[in-house]
Design an enzyme around this catalytic site. Structure first.
Site, PDB file in Angstrom:
ATOM      1  N   GLU A  40      -8.689  -5.171   0.846  1.00  0.00           N
ATOM      2  CA  GLU A  40      -8.802  -6.546   1.321  1.00  0.00           C
ATOM      3  C   GLU A  40      -8.767  -6.587   2.845  1.00  0.00           C
ATOM      4  O   GLU A  40      -9.297  -7.496   3.454  1.00  0.00           O
ATOM      5  CB  GLU A  40      -7.652  -7.390   0.756  1.00  0.00           C
ATOM      6  CG  GLU A  40      -7.748  -7.645  -0.731  1.00  0.00           C
ATOM      7  CD  GLU A  40      -8.897  -8.579  -1.081  1.00  0.00           C
ATOM      8  OE1 GLU A  40      -9.048  -9.636  -0.449  1.00  0.00           O
ATOM      9  OE2 GLU A  40      -9.657  -8.237  -2.001  1.00  0.00           O
ATOM     10  N   GLU A  48      -4.514  -3.721  19.680  1.00  0.00           N
ATOM     11  CA  GLU A  48      -3.657  -4.901  19.835  1.00  0.00           C
ATOM     12  C   GLU A  48      -3.414  -5.601  18.493  1.00  0.00           C
ATOM     13  O   GLU A  48      -2.291  -6.006  18.195  1.00  0.00           O
ATOM     14  CB  GLU A  48      -4.274  -5.884  20.844  1.00  0.00           C
ATOM     15  CG  GLU A  48      -4.314  -5.375  22.265  1.00  0.00           C
ATOM     16  CD  GLU A  48      -5.434  -4.356  22.538  1.00  0.00           C
ATOM     17  OE1 GLU A  48      -6.438  -4.303  21.763  1.00  0.00           O
ATOM     18  OE2 GLU A  48      -5.291  -3.589  23.511  1.00  0.00           O
ATOM     19  N   GLU A  92       4.409  -5.214  -7.221  1.00  0.00           N
ATOM     20  CA  GLU A  92       2.989  -4.937  -6.999  1.00  0.00           C
ATOM     21  C   GLU A  92       2.844  -3.702  -6.105  1.00  0.00           C
ATOM     22  O   GLU A  92       3.484  -3.596  -5.064  1.00  0.00           O
ATOM     23  CB  GLU A  92       2.324  -6.145  -6.344  1.00  0.00           C
ATOM     24  CG  GLU A  92       0.823  -6.124  -6.359  1.00  0.00           C
ATOM     25  CD  GLU A  92       0.205  -6.446  -7.712  1.00  0.00           C
ATOM     26  OE1 GLU A  92      -1.013  -6.191  -7.837  1.00  0.00           O
ATOM     27  OE2 GLU A  92       0.884  -6.923  -8.635  1.00  0.00           O
ATOM     28  N   ILE A  95      -1.831   1.219  -2.120  1.00  0.00           N
ATOM     29  CA  ILE A  95      -1.907   2.466  -1.354  1.00  0.00           C
ATOM     30  C   ILE A  95      -3.209   2.484  -0.560  1.00  0.00           C
ATOM     31  O   ILE A  95      -4.226   1.943  -1.016  1.00  0.00           O
ATOM     32  CB  ILE A  95      -1.803   3.704  -2.274  1.00  0.00           C
ATOM     33  CG1 ILE A  95      -1.653   4.998  -1.460  1.00  0.00           C
ATOM     34  CG2 ILE A  95      -2.972   3.768  -3.242  1.00  0.00           C
ATOM     35  CD1 ILE A  95      -1.254   6.217  -2.280  1.00  0.00           C
ATOM     36  N   GLY A 104      -8.584  14.127  -1.628  1.00  0.00           N
ATOM     37  CA  GLY A 104      -8.859  15.160  -2.623  1.00  0.00           C
ATOM     38  C   GLY A 104      -7.831  16.284  -2.654  1.00  0.00           C
ATOM     39  O   GLY A 104      -8.053  17.291  -3.317  1.00  0.00           O
ATOM     40  N   LYS A 105      -6.722  16.121  -1.995  1.00  0.00           N
ATOM     41  CA  LYS A 105      -5.693  17.162  -1.947  1.00  0.00           C
ATOM     42  C   LYS A 105      -4.454  16.802  -2.749  1.00  0.00           C
ATOM     43  O   LYS A 105      -3.450  17.504  -2.703  1.00  0.00           O
ATOM     44  CB  LYS A 105      -5.307  17.448  -0.487  1.00  0.00           C
ATOM     45  CG  LYS A 105      -6.477  17.983   0.332  1.00  0.00           C
ATOM     46  CD  LYS A 105      -6.086  18.240   1.769  1.00  0.00           C
ATOM     47  CE  LYS A 105      -7.291  18.750   2.567  1.00  0.00           C
ATOM     48  NZ  LYS A 105      -6.960  18.972   3.981  1.00  0.00           N
ATOM     49  N   ALA A 108      -2.247  11.308  -2.588  1.00  0.00           N
ATOM     50  CA  ALA A 108      -2.068   9.960  -3.152  1.00  0.00           C
ATOM     51  C   ALA A 108      -1.252  10.033  -4.439  1.00  0.00           C
ATOM     52  O   ALA A 108      -0.358   9.218  -4.672  1.00  0.00           O
ATOM     53  CB  ALA A 108      -3.418   9.295  -3.403  1.00  0.00           C
ATOM     54  N   TYR A 143      -4.850   6.107 -11.021  1.00  0.00           N
ATOM     55  CA  TYR A 143      -3.824   5.286 -11.670  1.00  0.00           C
ATOM     56  C   TYR A 143      -3.619   5.691 -13.126  1.00  0.00           C
ATOM     57  O   TYR A 143      -2.477   5.749 -13.603  1.00  0.00           O
ATOM     58  CB  TYR A 143      -4.173   3.801 -11.548  1.00  0.00           C
ATOM     59  CG  TYR A 143      -4.379   3.359 -10.117  1.00  0.00           C
ATOM     60  CD1 TYR A 143      -3.625   3.894  -9.066  1.00  0.00           C
ATOM     61  CD2 TYR A 143      -5.357   2.429  -9.792  1.00  0.00           C
ATOM     62  CE1 TYR A 143      -3.827   3.499  -7.753  1.00  0.00           C
ATOM     63  CE2 TYR A 143      -5.566   2.028  -8.476  1.00  0.00           C
ATOM     64  CZ  TYR A 143      -4.798   2.568  -7.465  1.00  0.00           C
ATOM     65  OH  TYR A 143      -5.003   2.175  -6.168  1.00  0.00           O
TER      66      TYR A 143
END
Length: 179
Positions: A40, A48, A92, A95, A104-105, A108, A143
């Site tokens: 979003e 700044e 909620e 990430i 890809g490591k 996450a 997920y």
């Protein structure tokens, strides 16, 4: 609520997001169309504007952490649990993996597991929820791998690339709280 100053795994440490993470690199993440494709936020950031945002984050008492590589103290993304509804026992999840060179490591997955464990064991939450754009297949797969299940779909919920697409609502339940 006072949250911990650090949560660690083998390769990562999560520290509260603050002005310490203010950098041109972070601004670049927020303006990178690949990084923020499904977010979003993002686009048209300046140092700044990021500084103002980080000041706002610091002022709030929310579970919002920078994902840091232990090996080189490099900030690679952010993870948060906000809002938290203590009355009903859910929160909620969100990430952002900003450094595409570290994609890809498994970072996450590792950071998410840390946060999920903390939420269930320390905060005693019964459920963690999230919403994801249906086209974000990599996130949906992450997920599911973490143990989130699909609870519902909001049809034509998000505007994505000029068209409306669905939002998949997912949740993971605290195995110790399921009745």
């Amino acid at each position: 609520m006072v949250f911990p100053t650090k949560i660690e795994s083998e390769r990562l440490k999560l520290i509260p997001l603050s002005l310490k993470q203010l950098s041109e690199e972070y601004v670049c993440w927020m303006n990178n169309s690949i990084v923020n494709e499904y977010l979003e936020s993002g686009g048209n950031y300046t140092l700044e504007l990021l500084e103002l945002y980080l000041k706002t984050v610091e002022e709030k008492s929310i579970f919002f952490y920078a994902i840091i590589l232990k090996a080189n103290n490099k900030h690679i993304g952010n993870i948060k649990i906000d809002p938290i509804n203590y009355k009903h026992g859910f929160a909620e999840y969100g990430i952002m993996m900003g450094d595409i060179n570290e994609w890809g490591k498994g970072y996450a997955f590792e950071a998410s597991n840390l946060v999920i464990k903390y939420c269930f064991e320390e905060l005693k939450l019964r459920k963690i929820c999230l919403g994801v754009i249906s086209e974000n297949i990599a996130a949906v797969n992450l997920y599911k791998k973490l143990g989130f299940i699909i609870e519902g779909i909001y049809k034509e919920h998000f505007l994505y690339k000029g068209d409306y697409c669905s939002c998949i609502r997912m949740a993971i339940f605290n195995p110790k709280r399921i009745k």
